[in-house]
Design an enzyme around this catalytic site. Structure first.
Site, mmCIF file in Angstrom:
data_model
loop_
_atom_site.group_PDB
_atom_site.id
_atom_site.type_symbol
_atom_site.label_atom_id
_atom_site.label_comp_id
_atom_site.label_asym_id
_atom_site.label_seq_id
_atom_site.Cartn_x
_atom_site.Cartn_y
_atom_site.Cartn_z
ATOM 1 N N GLY A 4 0.841 -1.212 0.000
ATOM 2 C CA GLY A 4 0.000 0.000 0.000
ATOM 3 C C GLY A 4 0.872 1.257 0.000
ATOM 4 N N HIS A 5 1.893 1.267 0.870
ATOM 5 C CA HIS A 5 2.810 2.425 0.891
ATOM 6 C C HIS A 5 3.537 2.553 -0.451
ATOM 7 C CE1 HIS A 5 2.830 1.472 5.361
ATOM 8 N NE2 HIS A 5 2.472 2.730 5.343
ATOM 9 N N ASP A 47 -7.351 5.370 5.286
ATOM 10 C CA ASP A 47 -7.601 6.268 6.422
ATOM 11 C C ASP A 47 -8.433 7.429 5.882
ATOM 12 O OD1 ASP A 47 -5.535 5.276 8.703
ATOM 13 O OD2 ASP A 47 -4.753 4.946 6.706
#
Ligand code: PAF
Length: 285
Positions: free
Chosen positions: A34-35, A150
């Site tokens: 994901g990063h 988020d």
């Protein structure tokens, strides 16, 4: 790729290479795919990329959570060395570098900071706003990249940038999921294997909840999600909320929803001792 621990080293790097204003990917380390998707998005549009790795103490409302937060510094640098280019850099500051003195700033985030995570993790978003503003001041990026997992954090950072850093573009990147649908998160590393096996049910529940949106009231969808999550052994729902995208205003009735607007179903739950969040876009048919 370079690795810097201070703002001074970053400024020197900008001076030597006559480059400034990188695309910034703020992280707390324990990196995963994901990063890396954020780093790749930044590399596609920015001549220089900065990735910060800093486990920010001021955003942990639970001191035990700060201690248990996964830290994998060597693996992080190894992963980044495979995607970053020669003049890109990783910023690994100390707590003293980010907070030379204790940060007493209080950001008035309004209602978007009060619902969901804001209600369950008091002070969390103030800490996020503190660290992101410090990173923006030190790195001085042209754009900053955040994941949509988020979702509330993204909304808050957009508001922070609108008010205090209007020249920094905030770029949202899609959630990256494991093959069973579990949203990638550094916290997944802490899941016990038997709980990890069950965690694909979270996304399946979100998909089912999104499909109910046109025909059921939010309260009925919430009950459905609670039943389905709480039925998984050792899982416990903290909240599921359907909110309007920009205002994060919880939707009380399907009659308030408009086909022209976007909505998100946001979930927080405990899988054993690990707290996970996820979300899904919800549209009306
Ligand atoms: O999303 C995160 O990893 C953190 O909240 C952030 C944005 C890097 C700030 O510490």
């Amino acid at each position: 790729m370079k690795v810097f621990a201070t703002g001074k080293e970053i400024r020197e790097h900008y001076r030597i290479h006559e480059l400034r204003q990188p695309g910034l990917v703020p992280t707390m380390g324990a990196l995963h795919e994901g990063h890396l998707s954020l780093v790749r998005a930044a590399a596609e549009c920015c001549r220089m990329v900065a990735v910060s790795i800093f486990v920010n103490p001021t955003q942990f409302n639970d001191p035990e959570d700060l201690v248990k937060y996964p830290r994998t510094p060597e693996a992080d640098l190894q992963m980044l060395s495979e995607v970053l280019r020669e003049n890109d850099f990783v910023f690994t500051p100390s707590v003293e570098e980010i907070y030379p003195e204790s940060d007493t700033r209080v950001f008035d985030l309004g209602e978007i900071g009060e619902v969901m995570e804001g209600a369950h993790r008091p002070g969390h978003f103030n800490g996020v706003a503190q660290v992101v503003s410090r990173l923006f001041d030190i790195v001085r990026p042209s754009a900053a990249f955040f994941g949509q997992k988020d979702y509330q954090q993204l909304t808050i950072i957009r508001e922070l940038a609108r008010r205090h850093y209007p020249k920094i573009e905030i770029i949202a990147c899609p959630i990256v999921r494991e093959s069973d649908g579990l949203a990638m998160s550094s916290r997944n590393k802490r899941l016990l294997p038997r709980l990890r096996e069950r965690a694909g049910e979270i996304y399946r529940t979100l998909i089912a909840a999104a499909a109910m949106a046109s025909d059921f009231e939010p309260s009925e969808i919430k009950d459905f999600v609670a039943d389905r999550i709480n039925m998984i052994p050792d899982f416990r729902l903290e909240y599921f909320e359907i909110v309007e995208d920009a205002t994060l205003k919880p939707v009380a009735s399907v009659w308030e929803m408009s086909p022209e607007k976007s909505y998100y179903g946001c979930i927080a739950l405990w899988a054993g001792e690990v707290r996970l969040i996820d979300n899904i876009e919800i549209g009306l048919r």
